[in-house]
Design a protein around this motif. Structure first.
Motif, PDB file in Angstrom:
ATOM      1  N   UNK A   1       0.842  -1.189   0.000  1.00  0.00           N
ATOM      2  CA  UNK A   1       0.000   0.000   0.000  1.00  0.00           C
ATOM      3  C   UNK A   1       0.883   1.248   0.000  1.00  0.00           C
ATOM      4  N   UNK A   2       0.809   2.009  -1.072  1.00  0.00           N
ATOM      5  CA  UNK A   2       1.609   3.231  -1.164  1.00  0.00           C
ATOM      6  C   UNK A   2       0.735   4.422  -0.812  1.00  0.00           C
ATOM      7  N   UNK A   3       1.289   5.319  -0.012  1.00  0.00           N
ATOM      8  CA  UNK A   3       0.565   6.545   0.321  1.00  0.00           C
ATOM      9  C   UNK A   3       0.749   7.547  -0.807  1.00  0.00           C
ATOM     10  N   UNK A   4      -0.276   8.328  -1.039  1.00  0.00           N
ATOM     11  CA  UNK A   4      -0.198   9.369  -2.066  1.00  0.00           C
ATOM     12  C   UNK A   4       0.645  10.508  -1.532  1.00  0.00           C
ATOM     13  N   UNK A   5       1.608  10.932  -2.334  1.00  0.00           N
ATOM     14  CA  UNK A   5       2.485  12.028  -1.936  1.00  0.00           C
ATOM     15  C   UNK A   5       1.728  13.349  -2.081  1.00  0.00           C
ATOM     16  N   UNK A   6       1.382  13.981  -0.984  1.00  0.00           N
ATOM     17  CA  UNK A   6       0.601  15.224  -0.977  1.00  0.00           C
ATOM     18  C   UNK A   6       1.430  16.431  -1.408  1.00  0.00           C
ATOM     19  N   UNK A   7       2.751  16.288  -1.515  1.00  0.00           N
ATOM     20  CA  UNK A   7       3.599  17.430  -1.853  1.00  0.00           C
ATOM     21  C   UNK A   7       3.727  17.636  -3.350  1.00  0.00           C
ATOM     22  N   UNK A   8       3.250  16.698  -4.159  1.00  0.00           N
ATOM     23  CA  UNK A   8       3.332  16.856  -5.603  1.00  0.00           C
ATOM     24  C   UNK A   8       2.397  17.979  -6.038  1.00  0.00           C
ATOM     25  N   UNK A   9       2.903  18.802  -6.935  1.00  0.00           N
ATOM     26  CA  UNK A   9       2.088  19.901  -7.436  1.00  0.00           C
ATOM     27  C   UNK A   9       1.553  19.538  -8.807  1.00  0.00           C
ATOM     28  N   UNK A  10       0.337  19.967  -9.075  1.00  0.00           N
ATOM     29  CA  UNK A  10      -0.298  19.718 -10.363  1.00  0.00           C
ATOM     30  C   UNK A  10       0.019  20.894 -11.277  1.00  0.00           C
ATOM     31  N   UNK A  11       0.419  20.598 -12.496  1.00  0.00           N
ATOM     32  CA  UNK A  11       0.713  21.648 -13.463  1.00  0.00           C
ATOM     33  C   UNK A  11      -0.576  22.358 -13.878  1.00  0.00           C
ATOM     34  N   UNK A  12      -0.479  23.643 -14.188  1.00  0.00           N
ATOM     35  CA  UNK A  12      -1.662  24.402 -14.587  1.00  0.00           C
ATOM     36  C   UNK A  12      -2.336  23.789 -15.807  1.00  0.00           C
ATOM     37  N   UNK A  13      -1.542  23.259 -16.714  1.00  0.00           N
ATOM     38  CA  UNK A  13      -2.116  22.672 -17.930  1.00  0.00           C
ATOM     39  C   UNK A  13      -2.913  21.405 -17.644  1.00  0.00           C
ATOM     40  N   UNK A  14      -2.724  20.824 -16.458  1.00  0.00           N
ATOM     41  CA  UNK A  14      -3.433  19.602 -16.091  1.00  0.00           C
ATOM     42  C   UNK A  14      -4.640  19.849 -15.186  1.00  0.00           C
ATOM     43  N   UNK A  15      -4.808  21.076 -14.712  1.00  0.00           N
ATOM     44  CA  UNK A  15      -5.922  21.389 -13.815  1.00  0.00           C
ATOM     45  C   UNK A  15      -7.163  21.756 -14.628  1.00  0.00           C
ATOM     46  N   UNK A  16      -8.291  21.168 -14.314  1.00  0.00           N
ATOM     47  CA  UNK A  16      -9.509  21.536 -15.033  1.00  0.00           C
ATOM     48  C   UNK A  16     -10.065  22.894 -14.600  1.00  0.00           C
ATOM     49  N   UNK A  17      -9.858  23.263 -13.336  1.00  0.00           N
ATOM     50  CA  UNK A  17     -10.345  24.531 -12.813  1.00  0.00           C
ATOM     51  C   UNK A  17      -9.172  25.343 -12.278  1.00  0.00           C
ATOM     52  N   UNK A  18      -9.219  26.640 -12.521  1.00  0.00           N
ATOM     53  CA  UNK A  18      -8.146  27.531 -12.098  1.00  0.00           C
ATOM     54  C   UNK A  18      -8.690  28.652 -11.226  1.00  0.00           C
ATOM     55  N   UNK A  19      -7.903  29.046 -10.250  1.00  0.00           N
ATOM     56  CA  UNK A  19      -8.236  30.236  -9.468  1.00  0.00           C
ATOM     57  C   UNK A  19      -7.944  31.460 -10.332  1.00  0.00           C
ATOM     58  N   UNK A  20      -8.322  32.624  -9.859  1.00  0.00           N
ATOM     59  CA  UNK A  20      -8.060  33.856 -10.600  1.00  0.00           C
ATOM     60  C   UNK A  20      -6.551  34.033 -10.784  1.00  0.00           C
ATOM     61  N   UNK A  21      -5.779  33.791  -9.743  1.00  0.00           N
ATOM     62  CA  UNK A  21      -4.325  33.940  -9.825  1.00  0.00           C
ATOM     63  C   UNK A  21      -3.719  32.962 -10.828  1.00  0.00           C
ATOM     64  N   UNK A  22      -4.185  31.724 -10.803  1.00  0.00           N
ATOM     65  CA  UNK A  22      -3.671  30.723 -11.738  1.00  0.00           C
ATOM     66  C   UNK A  22      -4.053  31.067 -13.177  1.00  0.00           C
TER      67      UNK A  22
ATOM     68  N   UNK B   1      -7.569  41.829 -12.601  1.00  0.00           N
ATOM     69  CA  UNK B   1      -8.693  42.760 -12.700  1.00  0.00           C
ATOM     70  C   UNK B   1      -9.487  42.513 -13.988  1.00  0.00           C
ATOM     71  N   UNK B   2      -8.784  42.301 -15.091  1.00  0.00           N
ATOM     72  CA  UNK B   2      -9.456  42.043 -16.369  1.00  0.00           C
ATOM     73  C   UNK B   2     -10.203  40.717 -16.327  1.00  0.00           C
ATOM     74  N   UNK B   3      -9.620  39.702 -15.696  1.00  0.00           N
ATOM     75  CA  UNK B   3     -10.302  38.412 -15.564  1.00  0.00           C
ATOM     76  C   UNK B   3     -11.574  38.543 -14.730  1.00  0.00           C
ATOM     77  N   UNK B   4     -11.503  39.317 -13.647  1.00  0.00           N
ATOM     78  CA  UNK B   4     -12.703  39.568 -12.841  1.00  0.00           C
ATOM     79  C   UNK B   4     -13.764  40.244 -13.706  1.00  0.00           C
ATOM     80  N   UNK B   5     -13.344  41.258 -14.460  1.00  0.00           N
ATOM     81  CA  UNK B   5     -14.262  42.008 -15.311  1.00  0.00           C
ATOM     82  C   UNK B   5     -14.907  41.096 -16.365  1.00  0.00           C
TER      83      UNK B   5
END
Length: 71
Positions: free
Chosen positions: A2-23, A33-37
């Motif tokens: 049983x391997x534990x999932x490494x929580x420190x791995x970061x997901x690349x922006x190109x692989x994320x389906x949803x992005x925050x405003x900053x991302x 500001x333009x994205x908010x608008x």
């Protein structure tokens, strides 16, 4: 074994389906500001509201930008 999932791995922006405003700003080069608008329109196809948090649908945002003449 049983391997534990490494929580420190970061997901690349190109692989994320949803992005925050900053991302989304980093990915597109468009200011926050333009994205908010752009995402204030109730009929916006590339925004998803999680309560009061604004998330950008990466694929829809890219499609929108690729078909837009200007923003």
């Amino acid at each position: 074994m049983n391997k534990e999932i490494d929580q420190t791995k970061q997901v690349l922006l190109k692989d994320k389906p949803l992005l925050s405003v900053s991302e989304a700003a980093v990915l597109t080069g468009i200011g926050k500001h333009k994205l908010y608008e752009m995402s204030e329109d109730p009929n916006c196809v590339f925004v998803l509201w999680n309560g009061s948090k604004r998330m950008f649908k990466r694929e829809k945002l890219v499609q929108y930008l690729m078909s837009a003449y200007s923003i």
